[in-house]
Design an enzyme around this catalytic site. Structure first.
Site, mmCIF file in Angstrom:
data_model
loop_
_atom_site.group_PDB
_atom_site.id
_atom_site.type_symbol
_atom_site.label_atom_id
_atom_site.label_comp_id
_atom_site.label_asym_id
_atom_site.label_seq_id
_atom_site.Cartn_x
_atom_site.Cartn_y
_atom_site.Cartn_z
ATOM 1 N N ARG A 177 42.331 36.913 30.414
ATOM 2 C CA ARG A 177 41.186 37.549 29.752
ATOM 3 C C ARG A 177 41.529 38.901 29.132
ATOM 4 N NH1 ARG A 177 37.164 37.608 34.153
ATOM 5 N NH2 ARG A 177 38.514 36.318 35.439
ATOM 6 N N GLU A 230 40.175 39.564 43.799
ATOM 7 C CA GLU A 230 38.938 39.354 44.553
ATOM 8 C C GLU A 230 38.875 37.952 45.153
ATOM 9 O OE1 GLU A 230 35.245 39.702 42.357
ATOM 10 O OE2 GLU A 230 34.076 39.876 44.196
HETATM 11 O O1 LIG Z 1 40.614 43.685 40.294
HETATM 12 P P1 LIG Z 1 40.988 42.334 40.795
HETATM 13 O O2 LIG Z 1 40.284 41.934 42.065
HETATM 14 O O3 LIG Z 1 42.473 42.163 40.897
HETATM 15 O O4 LIG Z 1 40.468 41.267 39.719
HETATM 16 C C1 LIG Z 1 40.545 41.456 38.325
HETATM 17 C C2 LIG Z 1 41.295 40.334 37.645
HETATM 18 O O5 LIG Z 1 40.648 39.072 37.878
HETATM 19 C C3 LIG Z 1 40.474 38.407 36.645
HETATM 20 O O6 LIG Z 1 41.577 37.631 36.293
HETATM 21 P P2 LIG Z 1 41.904 36.174 36.863
HETATM 22 O O7 LIG Z 1 43.036 36.284 37.837
HETATM 23 O O8 LIG Z 1 40.657 35.503 37.333
HETATM 24 O O9 LIG Z 1 42.531 35.410 35.637
HETATM 25 P P3 LIG Z 1 42.020 35.031 34.161
HETATM 26 O O10 LIG Z 1 42.010 36.314 33.362
HETATM 27 O O11 LIG Z 1 43.092 34.107 33.718
HETATM 28 O O12 LIG Z 1 40.659 34.393 34.235
HETATM 29 C C4 LIG Z 1 40.309 39.539 35.665
HETATM 30 O O13 LIG Z 1 40.566 39.110 34.325
HETATM 31 C C5 LIG Z 1 41.313 40.544 36.154
HETATM 32 O O14 LIG Z 1 42.626 40.288 35.655
HETATM 33 N N1 LIG Z 2 33.572 39.102 39.969
HETATM 34 C C1 LIG Z 2 34.458 38.920 38.977
HETATM 35 N N2 LIG Z 2 34.041 38.516 37.761
HETATM 36 C C2 LIG Z 2 34.942 38.344 36.753
HETATM 37 N N3 LIG Z 2 36.242 38.553 36.890
HETATM 38 C C3 LIG Z 2 36.688 38.947 38.087
HETATM 39 N N4 LIG Z 2 37.920 39.223 38.528
HETATM 40 C C4 LIG Z 2 37.834 39.559 39.818
HETATM 41 N N5 LIG Z 2 36.573 39.532 40.248
HETATM 42 C C5 LIG Z 2 35.830 39.144 39.172
#
Ligand SMILES: O=P(O)(O)OC[C@H]1O[C@H](OP(=O)(O)OP(=O)(O)O)[C@H](O)[C@@H]1O
Ligand SMILES: Nc1ncnc2[nH]cnc12
Length: 168
Positions: free
Chosen positions: A57, A94
């Protein structure tokens, strides 16, 4: 612009108990997408060399921000996706655990770097990326997000300036 109305809550995704911030309505609206890219770029006030963005993302806006700031773009990807020599770090977020990688030649020592992602939640992901950039000798100027989930205390893990458009 009120960006909050373009970000919706999805309950119990990807796991029970998680309230997921879905930015796809923001991406799907041409005006909101453009305004968001402009705002994210305007959070950076000094010249920089690289924008480092996190799969997947972080990629939606990372390349646009790099172009607007006249900087190069560096992808940090999940394990096994980058083809050249990599540095890697294991991290927790998370709702899971994973491995992130960066190309070893992506940042030169002393280059000024902005890290971009969509959401700062627990901060595990952003902290891991800071470690990768530090290992390559990059100078982190700031970490830049669309939204911060303040109640998850991600800020406490990051020792660099943090900027975002929204806080929850
Ligand atoms: O602060 P944190 O608890 O580490 O979470 C934040 C991360 O979680 C999500 O990515 P995700 O790993 O879901 O991957 P994506 O972007 O491919 O959906 C978001 O885009 C951040 O990179
Ligand atoms: N609650 C949340 N929503 C979207 N992206 C996340 N990445 C980690 N936690 C998330």
């Amino acid at each position: 612009m009120n960006f909050e109305k373009y970000i919706r809550d999805i309950n119990d995704f990807p796991k029970k108990g998680i309230v997921f911030k879905d930015i796809t309505p923001l991406l799907g609206d041409a005006k909101a997408f453009e305004a968001c890219a402009d705002h994210l770029s305007s959070l950076v006030h000094t010249p920089i060399d690289k924008v480092v963005a996190i799969e997947s993302r972080g990629f939606f806006f990372g390349g646009i921000i790099a172009q607007k700031l006249n900087a190069g773009f560096v992808p940090v990807r999940k394990k096994g996706k980058l083809p050249y020599d990599v540095l890697e770090v294991t991290y927790e977020l998370e709702y899971g655990k994973d491995v992130l990688q960066i190309h070893k030649d992506a940042i030169q020592k002393g280059e000024k770097v902005v890290i971009h992602d969509d959401i700062l939640a627990t901060g595990g992901t952003a902290k891991a990326v800071c470690e990768l950039v530090e290992s390559l000798g990059g100078e982190i100027i700031q970490c830049n997000f669309i939204a911060i989930l303040e109640f998850l205390k991600g800020r406490e893990k990051i020792e660099y300036p943090i900027k975002s458009l929204l806080s929850y």
